[in-house]
Design a protein around this motif. Structure first.
Motif, mmCIF file in Angstrom:
data_model
loop_
_atom_site.group_PDB
_atom_site.id
_atom_site.type_symbol
_atom_site.label_atom_id
_atom_site.label_comp_id
_atom_site.label_asym_id
_atom_site.label_seq_id
_atom_site.Cartn_x
_atom_site.Cartn_y
_atom_site.Cartn_z
ATOM 1 N N GLY A 41 0.549 6.467 1.460
ATOM 2 C CA GLY A 41 1.460 5.012 0.627
ATOM 3 C C GLY A 41 1.127 4.117 0.942
ATOM 4 O O GLY A 41 2.156 3.297 -0.167
ATOM 5 N N LEU A 42 0.269 3.769 1.295
ATOM 6 C CA LEU A 42 0.587 2.284 1.501
ATOM 7 C C LEU A 42 0.199 2.075 0.120
ATOM 8 O O LEU A 42 0.371 0.419 -0.518
ATOM 9 N N LEU A 43 -1.167 2.785 -0.831
ATOM 10 C CA LEU A 43 -1.758 1.997 -2.286
ATOM 11 C C LEU A 43 -0.803 2.442 -3.197
ATOM 12 O O LEU A 43 -0.790 1.863 -5.081
ATOM 13 N N ASP A 44 0.506 3.408 -3.015
ATOM 14 C CA ASP A 44 1.053 3.694 -4.925
ATOM 15 C C ASP A 44 1.583 2.315 -5.437
ATOM 16 O O ASP A 44 2.545 1.216 -4.901
ATOM 17 N N GLY A 45 1.320 2.678 -6.758
ATOM 18 C CA GLY A 45 1.231 1.021 -7.171
ATOM 19 C C GLY A 45 0.498 0.103 -7.217
ATOM 20 O O GLY A 45 0.850 -0.782 -8.059
ATOM 21 N N LYS A 46 -0.509 -0.434 -6.066
ATOM 22 C CA LYS A 46 -0.860 -0.915 -6.398
ATOM 23 C C LYS A 46 -2.647 -1.080 -6.161
ATOM 24 O O LYS A 46 -3.203 -0.063 -6.465
ATOM 25 N N ARG A 47 -3.428 -2.267 -6.591
ATOM 26 C CA ARG A 47 -4.811 -1.723 -6.776
ATOM 27 C C ARG A 47 -6.288 -1.897 -5.739
ATOM 28 O O ARG A 47 -5.612 -2.775 -4.324
ATOM 29 N N ALA A 48 -7.137 -1.270 -6.033
ATOM 30 C CA ALA A 48 -7.171 -0.341 -4.271
ATOM 31 C C ALA A 48 -8.954 -0.101 -5.086
ATOM 32 O O ALA A 48 -9.592 -0.367 -6.368
ATOM 33 N N PRO B 213 -3.349 9.029 -8.132
ATOM 34 C CA PRO B 213 -3.868 9.260 -9.612
ATOM 35 C C PRO B 213 -2.303 7.678 -9.041
ATOM 36 O O PRO B 213 -2.541 6.959 -10.422
ATOM 37 N N LYS B 214 -1.743 7.509 -8.006
ATOM 38 C CA LYS B 214 -0.330 5.913 -8.667
ATOM 39 C C LYS B 214 -1.020 5.332 -8.191
ATOM 40 O O LYS B 214 -0.629 4.265 -7.652
ATOM 41 N N VAL B 215 -2.582 5.536 -7.372
ATOM 42 C CA VAL B 215 -3.250 4.079 -7.200
ATOM 43 C C VAL B 215 -3.904 3.457 -8.264
ATOM 44 O O VAL B 215 -4.334 4.192 -8.946
ATOM 45 N N ARG B 216 -4.723 2.291 -8.525
ATOM 46 C CA ARG B 216 -4.856 1.200 -9.457
ATOM 47 C C ARG B 216 -5.793 1.509 -9.556
ATOM 48 O O ARG B 216 -6.654 -0.126 -8.562
ATOM 49 N N LEU B 217 -6.747 2.408 -9.623
ATOM 50 C CA LEU B 217 -8.972 2.328 -8.252
ATOM 51 C C LEU B 217 -8.873 0.914 -9.433
ATOM 52 O O LEU B 217 -8.859 1.776 -10.604
#
Length: 316
Positions: free
Chosen positions: A115-122, A137-141
């Motif tokens: 859950g550390l990447l929710d809403g974050k770019r990665a 889908p919550k990660v801004r890949l």
């Protein structure tokens, strides 16, 4: 000041995901005051086998010293590790206590599962991007990046990109001169900007059985020339009409679009790594004028050469 860094591994980890960054940190420690206190961590203490069958000796996570940085390896064992409650709990704990958390290659899955990447770019390895995007889908890949920093969380693309990430962390900790000396010792580039593509036009358009790979390589060395379809057809020993048709069939791209892609890739590399002006780079890459290059950059990358230069400078 000594920076404590732990690298978390698991059965089936990718050996170079661990060994590459560890070597970079160890070398940097020779040059930088304080350097790094390095530890290899795992859920269970003892030998942990990589996907290559080579094992590293690890300390159990409950015995981990207070960490400044936690890094996660990737590899074939990631699916199991990402489902391990002990791994996820440890990663979440380190995220709350350590200064930063980073992943190499598919280790990004573990960060996402925690859950550390929710809403974050990665980012992650290009071959896993479609699967990753569907699962999280919550990660801004951003699949076309070598490494990305979003706050205290860093992620990188496949395998050798872990060394690029390590060099960026070293620069932040010990300064750019130390990172540069480390890169020289490793005989790698310092630096490939985080925004540099994981792909190249030569790889994307060349087919193993195709005939146009040598032509693209030839063109890549002559970007300042016009590289008209007639010139390319002559080099390929084909008529212009037949060349254009066969090239499109084999590569999925028109010759003009392929040459533009080669030019923007080269120009992006020069913009991120040198002191030449945008005008000079436009001429060197064969665009002839900066406005034409700007339009090509926006088509290819969604941003201008000037914007990409600002990003590259900010990462130095």
């Amino acid at each position: 000041m000594t920076h404590s860094l732990g690298l978390l591994i698991f059965p089936g980890f990718q050996l170079l995901d661990a060994a590459g960054p560890l070597a970079a940190f160890e070398i940097a420690g020779r040059y930088g005051e304080g350097g790094y206190a390095l530890s290899v961590l795992a859920v269970t203490e003892g030998e942990v086998k990589s996907s290559a069958g080579v094992a590293l000796n690890a300390v159990a996570i409950e015995r981990a010293l207070p960490l400044d940085t936690l890094m996660l390896a990737g590899g074939d064992g990631v699916p199991q590790a990402a489902m391990d409650p002990a791994v996820l709990a440890f990663v979440r704990l380190m995220h709350s206590r350590a200064r930063r958390v980073a992943s190499v290659c598919s280790g990004t899955y573990i960060l996402a599962e925690a859950g550390l990447l929710d809403g974050k770019r990665a980012t992650t390895h290009w071959s896993r991007s479609a699967d990753f995007a569907s699962r999280y889908p919550k990660v801004r890949l951003e699949p076309d990046r070598i490494f990305i920093r979003d706050g205290s969380v860093w992620s990188s693309a496949g395998i050798t990109a872990g060394i690029d990430l390590a060099l960026a962390l070293i620069a932040e900790d010990l300064g750019e001169p130390i990172a540069r000396r480390t890169a020289e010792q490793l005989v790698v580039y310092r630096r490939r900007p985080g925004g540099q593509s994981q792909f190249s036009a030569l790889l994307a358009m060349e087919r193993p059985e195709g005939r146009f790979g040598p032509l693209l390589a030839w063109a890549r060395e002559r970007l300042a020339e016009p590289l008209s379809i007639e010139q390319l057809a002559e080099q390929a020993a084909m008529s212009p009409r037949n060349f254009a048709r066969r090239f499109l069939e084999e590569t999925g791209s028109t010759p003009a679009r392929a040459i533009e892609r080669l030019r923007v890739e080269a120009a992006r590399e020069w913009i991120g790594g040198g002191a030449e002006s945008v005008e000079q780079i436009a001429l060197r890459a064969g665009f002839r004028d900066p406005d034409r290059m700007r339009r090509a950059f926006i088509r290819a990358f969604g941003q201008s050469p000037q914007a990409m230069r600002r990003v590259a400078k900010a990462q130095m």
